[in-house]
Enzyme design. Structure first.
Site, PDB file in Angstrom:
ATOM      1  N   SER A   1       0.870  -1.169   0.000  1.00  0.00           N
ATOM      2  CA  SER A   1       0.000   0.000   0.000  1.00  0.00           C
ATOM      3  C   SER A   1       0.913   1.227   0.000  1.00  0.00           C
ATOM      4  O   SER A   1       2.033   1.139   0.481  1.00  0.00           O
ATOM      5  CB  SER A   1      -0.934  -0.011   1.214  1.00  0.00           C
ATOM      6  OG  SER A   1      -0.310   0.498   2.364  1.00  0.00           O
TER       7      SER A   1
ATOM      8  N   GLU B   1      -0.853  -2.082  -5.371  1.00  0.00           N
ATOM      9  CA  GLU B   1      -0.802  -1.055  -4.328  1.00  0.00           C
ATOM     10  C   GLU B   1      -2.236  -0.796  -3.887  1.00  0.00           C
ATOM     11  O   GLU B   1      -3.029  -0.209  -4.625  1.00  0.00           O
ATOM     12  CB  GLU B   1      -0.173   0.238  -4.860  1.00  0.00           C
ATOM     13  CG  GLU B   1       1.306   0.128  -5.220  1.00  0.00           C
ATOM     14  CD  GLU B   1       2.251   0.278  -4.024  1.00  0.00           C
ATOM     15  OE1 GLU B   1       1.779   0.507  -2.900  1.00  0.00           O
ATOM     16  OE2 GLU B   1       3.466   0.165  -4.231  1.00  0.00           O
TER      17      GLU B   1
HETATM   18 ZN   LIG Z   1       5.396  -1.249  -0.203  1.00  0.00          ZN
END
Ligand SMILES: [Zn+2]
Length: 428
Positions: A305, A379
């Protein structure tokens, strides 16, 4: 917040402030910077690489796009002066980081149930995750096996769970990992949700196990993960010391164009690439796991993330792998399933072209060395749907994020299944 909760919160606040157990973020601010020109963007990028003093949560990618930087109180004046001198647009995104961190800690502490079934209303600690896996292995012995694939620097077991329905037909394998970066808590939560869905909701998801085996490693970097829970919320690296500084960025430590670009040789930097490729035992554990299944593994998905991106190789150069269309196809299927389900937008593309060049990543290594044909870094979102919450999606947002992400992951798994179902073993 009810009065009772508020009183507990205030007490906890005082208690923690007195105990000094946690790193204090008092006075810290998160700045949002927006480069308008190429030159502004380059200045920000070189600042992010040249010094460890500013913690760039994201690096300016496109002109006009906001990125967040955590700045300690004593550097705020210098930082603002730097931005003003270069005429870079900025705003304060989080004025009081400490309160934000304490609020999260409080929310984490009030929901403490871990009964028979897992609930996605808080972030689980490392020992709870391994305990959950061991329970599943006992309860579903025909479906689940748990294996220790390596040891962390602080001697924690790095555990992977294999979910596999017995069949005489050969199957392709999907490898999912998370938590290579310690502070990205939503990533291990998403990995756990995948396990929960495949095992405890087997009937609903059995089509995903008909032709596929799943191997899931939810916490690649358990030392860092624990440290981010118990001491320093925004800790990113491993915990092995190098001189006066601690930790390596394990996602710069893989032996494929190692140290060529976008990694730091300074052990104090957030992107320190290690003293040599595979200097970190956590990266070795992931490599060995990849290698042990690479013959049948068709899809490597690495959860990080934040920012809502589906990224694929190469990370070390702006040129694309020969097979990029195949990979792009899978990534697009994930992004479009999510868009249809919730409206959330993911940007799809190669890491270097969508974000920035960074060599030594596990996704480049999976494709370039282990020849796993589909390699994608996802992500995940931050809590608010914008970048504002950063690594800090509130525990009450976990459920909706993991559900949405699972929709995209299922779509990518099905797409891989279709592409490779009839491929003979060893064919790539
Ligand atoms: Zn990362």
């Amino acid at each position: 917040m009810s009065l009772k909760l508020l009183i507990i919160f205030v007490h906890l606040h005082i208690l923690l402030a007195v105990s000094g157990e946690y790193k204090s973020y008092v006075g810290y601010k998160v700045y949002q910077v927006t480069p308008k020109t190429k030159s502004e963007q380059n200045h920000l990028r070189s600042l992010s690489l040249s010094t460890e003093l500013y913690d760039f949560w994201s690096i300016p990618k496109k002109l006009g796009e906001k990125s967040n930087v955590l700045v300690p109180p004593k550097l705020q004046e210098t930082f603002e002066r730097f931005l003003r001198k270069l005429n870079i647009t900025y705003a304060v995104a989080i004025d009081d980081v400490e309160t934000r961190v304490q609020r999260e800690r409080f929310l984490q502490s009030v929901v403490r149930t871990f009964s028979q079934s897992i609930k996605f209303n808080r972030y689980y600690r490392y020992d709870e995750i391994t305990h959950y896996f061991d329970n599943l292995a006992r309860k579903y012995p025909k479906l689940v096996t748990v294996k220790t694939v390596g040891k962390s620097f602080e001697n924690r077991d790095i555990k992977a769970i294999t979910i596999s329905k017995h069949s005489i037909e050969p199957k392709n394998t999907i490898l999912v990992d998370a938590g290579i970066h310690a502070r990205e808590w939503i990533a291990p939560a998403t990995a756990l949700y995948i396990v929960h869905e495949l095992v405890e909701n087997y009937a609903k998801n059995k089509n995903l196990l008909k032709n596929l085996n799943w191997v899931i490693l939810p916490v690649v970097n358990p030392d860092g993960y624990e440290y981010s829970h118990t001491k320093e919320r925004f800790w990113r690296k491993t915990r092995k010391p190098y001189g006066n500084c601690i930790g390596t960025d394990p996602n710069r430590n893989f032996d494929f164009h190692w140290n060529e670009i976008g990694a730091s040789s300074n052990p104090c930097s957030e992107t320190f690439r290690g003293e040599n490729a595979f200097s970190e035992t956590e990266a070795i554990a992931l490599r060995d796991l990849m290698r042990s299944i690479s013959r049948d593994c068709k899809f490597y998905l690495s959860l990080h993330s934040y920012g809502q991106y589906m990224l694929y190789p190469w990370g070390y150069t702006e040129s694309l792998p020969e097979t990029w269309k195949e990979i792009d196809d899978v990534a697009q299927s994930g992004a479009s399933a999510i868009r249809k389900a919730s409206g959330s937008q993911y940007t799809v593309g190669s890491s270097t072209n969508v974000l920035y060049a960074a060599a030594g990543g596990s996704d480049d290594y999976a494709l370039g060395v282990e020849e796993i044909p589909i390699s994608i870094t996802m992500e995940l979102p931050s809590g608010s749907g914008s970048d504002l919450n950063g690594f800090d999606p509130s525990p009450n947002k976990i459920q909706s994020i993991v559900e949405e992400s699972w929709i995209g992951i299922k779509a990518m798994a099905s797409s891989v299944d279709e592409k490779f179902r009839n491929a003979t073993k060893g064919f790539r």
